[in-house]
Write a protein that holds these residues in place. Sequence first.
Motif, PDB file in Angstrom:
ATOM      1  N   GLU A 140       0.847  -1.193   0.000  1.00 39.68           N
ATOM      2  CA  GLU A 140       0.000   0.000   0.000  1.00 39.68           C
ATOM      3  C   GLU A 140       0.883   1.244   0.000  1.00 39.68           C
ATOM      4  N   PRO A 141       0.574   2.229  -0.842  1.00 43.37           N
ATOM      5  CA  PRO A 141       1.414   3.423  -0.920  1.00 43.37           C
ATOM      6  C   PRO A 141       1.537   4.144   0.416  1.00 43.37           C
ATOM      7  N   VAL A 142       2.687   4.697   0.637  1.00 44.68           N
ATOM      8  CA  VAL A 142       2.950   5.512   1.818  1.00 44.68           C
ATOM      9  C   VAL A 142       2.964   6.970   1.382  1.00 44.68           C
ATOM     10  N   MET A 143       2.121   7.783   1.997  1.00 46.40           N
ATOM     11  CA  MET A 143       2.055   9.201   1.680  1.00 46.40           C
ATOM     12  C   MET A 143       3.069   9.973   2.507  1.00 46.40           C
ATOM     13  N   ARG A 144       3.584  11.033   1.926  1.00 48.08           N
ATOM     14  CA  ARG A 144       4.509  11.934   2.620  1.00 48.08           C
ATOM     15  C   ARG A 144       3.808  13.280   2.767  1.00 48.08           C
ATOM     16  N   VAL A 145       3.437  13.602   4.000  1.00 49.47           N
ATOM     17  CA  VAL A 145       2.614  14.786   4.253  1.00 49.47           C
ATOM     18  C   VAL A 145       3.406  15.799   5.083  1.00 49.47           C
ATOM     19  N   LEU A 146       3.563  16.994   4.545  1.00 51.97           N
ATOM     20  CA  LEU A 146       4.242  18.063   5.282  1.00 51.97           C
ATOM     21  C   LEU A 146       3.296  18.578   6.361  1.00 51.97           C
ATOM     22  N   VAL A 147       3.643  18.333   7.628  1.00 51.61           N
ATOM     23  CA  VAL A 147       2.749  18.703   8.725  1.00 51.61           C
ATOM     24  C   VAL A 147       3.230  19.915   9.516  1.00 51.61           C
ATOM     25  N   LEU A 148       4.507  20.287   9.360  1.00 48.13           N
ATOM     26  CA  LEU A 148       5.000  21.432  10.138  1.00 48.13           C
ATOM     27  C   LEU A 148       6.220  22.053   9.477  1.00 48.13           C
ATOM     28  N   GLU A 149       6.244  23.369   9.454  1.00 49.44           N
ATOM     29  CA  GLU A 149       7.431  24.154   9.116  1.00 49.44           C
ATOM     30  C   GLU A 149       7.629  25.152  10.245  1.00 49.44           C
ATOM     31  N   ALA A 150       8.777  25.077  10.913  1.00 48.68           N
ATOM     32  CA  ALA A 150       9.002  25.912  12.086  1.00 48.68           C
ATOM     33  C   ALA A 150      10.503  26.063  12.332  1.00 48.68           C
ATOM     34  N   SER A 151      10.864  26.975  13.223  1.00 45.02           N
ATOM     35  CA  SER A 151      12.268  27.163  13.578  1.00 45.02           C
ATOM     36  C   SER A 151      12.676  26.250  14.724  1.00 45.02           C
ATOM     37  N   ALA A 152      11.691  25.743  15.461  1.00 45.58           N
ATOM     38  CA  ALA A 152      11.959  24.832  16.567  1.00 45.58           C
ATOM     39  C   ALA A 152      10.735  23.935  16.762  1.00 45.58           C
ATOM     40  N   LEU A 153      10.943  22.754  17.338  1.00 54.21           N
ATOM     41  CA  LEU A 153       9.839  21.833  17.526  1.00 54.21           C
ATOM     42  C   LEU A 153      10.138  20.865  18.667  1.00 54.21           C
ATOM     43  N   ARG A 154       9.071  20.203  19.134  1.00 53.79           N
ATOM     44  CA  ARG A 154       9.220  19.205  20.184  1.00 53.79           C
ATOM     45  C   ARG A 154       8.303  18.030  19.892  1.00 53.79           C
ATOM     46  N   LEU A 155       8.855  16.827  19.943  1.00 56.20           N
ATOM     47  CA  LEU A 155       8.089  15.597  19.792  1.00 56.20           C
ATOM     48  C   LEU A 155       8.123  14.857  21.111  1.00 56.20           C
ATOM     49  N   ARG A 156       7.024  14.197  21.444  1.00 59.33           N
ATOM     50  CA  ARG A 156       7.006  13.436  22.696  1.00 59.33           C
ATOM     51  C   ARG A 156       6.145  12.194  22.552  1.00 59.33           C
ATOM     52  N   ALA A 157       6.427  11.229  23.392  1.00 57.86           N
ATOM     53  CA  ALA A 157       5.667   9.986  23.406  1.00 57.86           C
ATOM     54  C   ALA A 157       4.357  10.188  24.157  1.00 57.86           C
ATOM     55  N   ASP A 158       3.398   9.311  23.873  1.00 60.50           N
ATOM     56  CA  ASP A 158       2.138   9.316  24.597  1.00 60.50           C
ATOM     57  C   ASP A 158       2.232   8.249  25.685  1.00 60.50           C
ATOM     58  N   ALA A 159       2.218   8.675  26.931  1.00 64.71           N
ATOM     59  CA  ALA A 159       2.298   7.753  28.082  1.00 64.71           C
ATOM     60  C   ALA A 159       3.626   7.011  28.104  1.00 64.71           C
ATOM     61  N   GLU A 160       3.593   5.685  28.334  1.00 70.84           N
ATOM     62  CA  GLU A 160       4.809   4.934  28.626  1.00 70.84           C
ATOM     63  C   GLU A 160       5.563   4.439  27.398  1.00 70.84           C
ATOM     64  N   GLN A 161       4.887   4.339  26.242  1.00 72.83           N
ATOM     65  CA  GLN A 161       5.565   3.841  25.051  1.00 72.83           C
ATOM     66  C   GLN A 161       6.594   4.869  24.579  1.00 72.83           C
ATOM     67  N   PRO A 162       7.855   4.489  24.385  1.00 72.95           N
ATOM     68  CA  PRO A 162       8.885   5.469  24.017  1.00 72.95           C
ATOM     69  C   PRO A 162       8.868   5.795  22.537  1.00 72.95           C
ATOM     70  N   LEU A 163       9.502   6.914  22.217  1.00 75.47           N
ATOM     71  CA  LEU A 163       9.801   7.221  20.825  1.00 75.47           C
ATOM     72  C   LEU A 163      11.010   6.400  20.402  1.00 75.47           C
ATOM     73  N   LEU A 164      10.998   5.946  19.163  1.00 76.05           N
ATOM     74  CA  LEU A 164      12.142   5.236  18.592  1.00 76.05           C
ATOM     75  C   LEU A 164      12.746   6.163  17.549  1.00 76.05           C
ATOM     76  N   VAL A 165      13.948   6.700  17.861  1.00 75.72           N
ATOM     77  CA  VAL A 165      14.536   7.764  17.053  1.00 75.72           C
ATOM     78  C   VAL A 165      15.775   7.251  16.341  1.00 75.72           C
ATOM     79  N   ALA A 166      15.769   7.352  15.011  1.00 75.08           N
ATOM     80  CA  ALA A 166      16.928   6.999  14.194  1.00 75.08           C
ATOM     81  C   ALA A 166      17.567   8.274  13.657  1.00 75.08           C
ATOM     82  N   GLY A 167      18.888   8.233  13.481  1.00 79.48           N
ATOM     83  CA  GLY A 167      19.614   9.385  12.963  1.00 79.48           C
ATOM     84  C   GLY A 167      20.493  10.057  13.987  1.00 79.48           C
ATOM     85  N   LEU A 168      20.458   9.555  15.240  1.00 78.83           N
ATOM     86  CA  LEU A 168      21.290  10.124  16.302  1.00 78.83           C
ATOM     87  C   LEU A 168      22.609   9.386  16.431  1.00 78.83           C
ATOM     88  N   GLY A 169      22.695   8.232  15.827  1.00 83.22           N
ATOM     89  CA  GLY A 169      23.892   7.398  15.925  1.00 83.22           C
ATOM     90  C   GLY A 169      23.690   6.138  15.114  1.00 83.22           C
TER      91      GLY A 169
END
Length: 466
Positions: free
Chosen positions: A23-52
């Motif tokens: 099934e196709p995966v869409m790429r949707v521009l959701v934010l353009e900003a100078s700074a941003l913050r992402l966070r997990a909902d409750a106990e499930q962590p974010l899985l972040v690639a690109g830091l190492g």
Amino acid sequence: MGLVGGVTLTAVSPAAEVIAVQEPVMRVLVLEASALRLRADAEQPLLVAGLGSREQRLRALSVRKQRGQLRLTLEGRSRRSLSLALQRELRVRSADPRGIWLGKRRYRGELRVRSVGAGLQVVNHLRVEDYLASVVGSEMPESWPLAALQAQAVAARTYALAQHGKAGGFDLKATVASQVYRGVESETANTLKAVESTHSLVLVHGGKLIDAVFHSSSGGATEASGAVWSKQLPYLVSVPDHDQHSPVHQWDVWFEPHQLRRAFRETGGVSSIAVLGTTGTGRIRQARVQGPRGDLLLSGKQLRQRLGLKSTLVRFEMLASKSAKPGAGVGLKRFEHSFGDRKSSGAGTVLMGSWRDRTTASVDANASFMGLTPPPPVPPLPLHSTRRSRHQPLMLLAMGQGFGHGVGMSQWGAHGLAQRGADFRQILNHYYRGAKIVPYRQLQNSSLAFLWRSPQPGRVESMGDA
């Protein structure tokens, strides 16, 4: 299973002898900003690639640009800071079905953060059916009849897939520039039902996806694409609308002299507006604005943008005060409705005929509607010059109909048709004349075919490089 050109291929069965992609995966521009913050909902962590070299598990991630670098604040077991090159792309996903928080909204799939120009961009990568569940609820009230929501789902799916794979970092924006997409908060049981019950259905014409544009309310009759844009498409012709109950079917707005001076600085305000040309449905093609410092020639679109009008189906009056009574103006030729004879096609079925105006040729009806009758003629909008006064600055009264460009499906019209018994196929056939409704995998171009997954609530997958 193999990998060809970066696309995963899966053999469905020897008997079918077909190869289908995911099934196709869409790429949707959701934010353009100078700074941003992402966070997990409750106990499930974010899985972040690109830091190492490995994904990192975090509760939250803040990103900003500073001194030619990406400055990050990582919140996990401890809080720490990190600097990365601007070329680095961060990929954030979560196994939590509630999604990832970005500001005040949550998103499914994967969020990719990158530096673009002077700021940051966040692009949401997610499967098209997950995307649509939010789009339908963002574009229409979820309490509307199911048939209207289903029509919106098919139109939105068609529009999205026609943009899929565009050059650049994203396919669509999350605003009215493409389709409104507000993430998880716009998903409801009704929008999910509308998407799932129309699973993979799209609109095609001549074996290709159509340009399934839509708008809020036409004001009585939709517009032909060639009257608004450069190209006349065979399925985007003018048809009568069923939006008489729309809150924006008719509207008016007043402009004070100081507002007119700000909107038309070149002319020093407005003494009169002369409508020089209109489309077959009465929308302004060209107008001349006259003011103390001279004249200004504008297209209908430019005039709408200057004044922030809901549509170009509008007329104007210059009046001394809001208590003054607008004049009748000079009459404009009424639309020609050519509905033909009603022919019974089963109990309670009425076959709608054609619609004709000066812009488009007649179009044969290709759908029947249970118990529907044509709407009344659209009230004419006078074509005239606004009155001027030599004694005092006058106010401008704009009196219009509809909201949006007027091409394609009218959302309030779809609501009206659904209330009168039409199903989603009849609604779509009314607004996109001659288009066919088919599963996307049945398109003649085999390179576009794919095997659509069955909805699996709670399933979370990495988007990979799709």
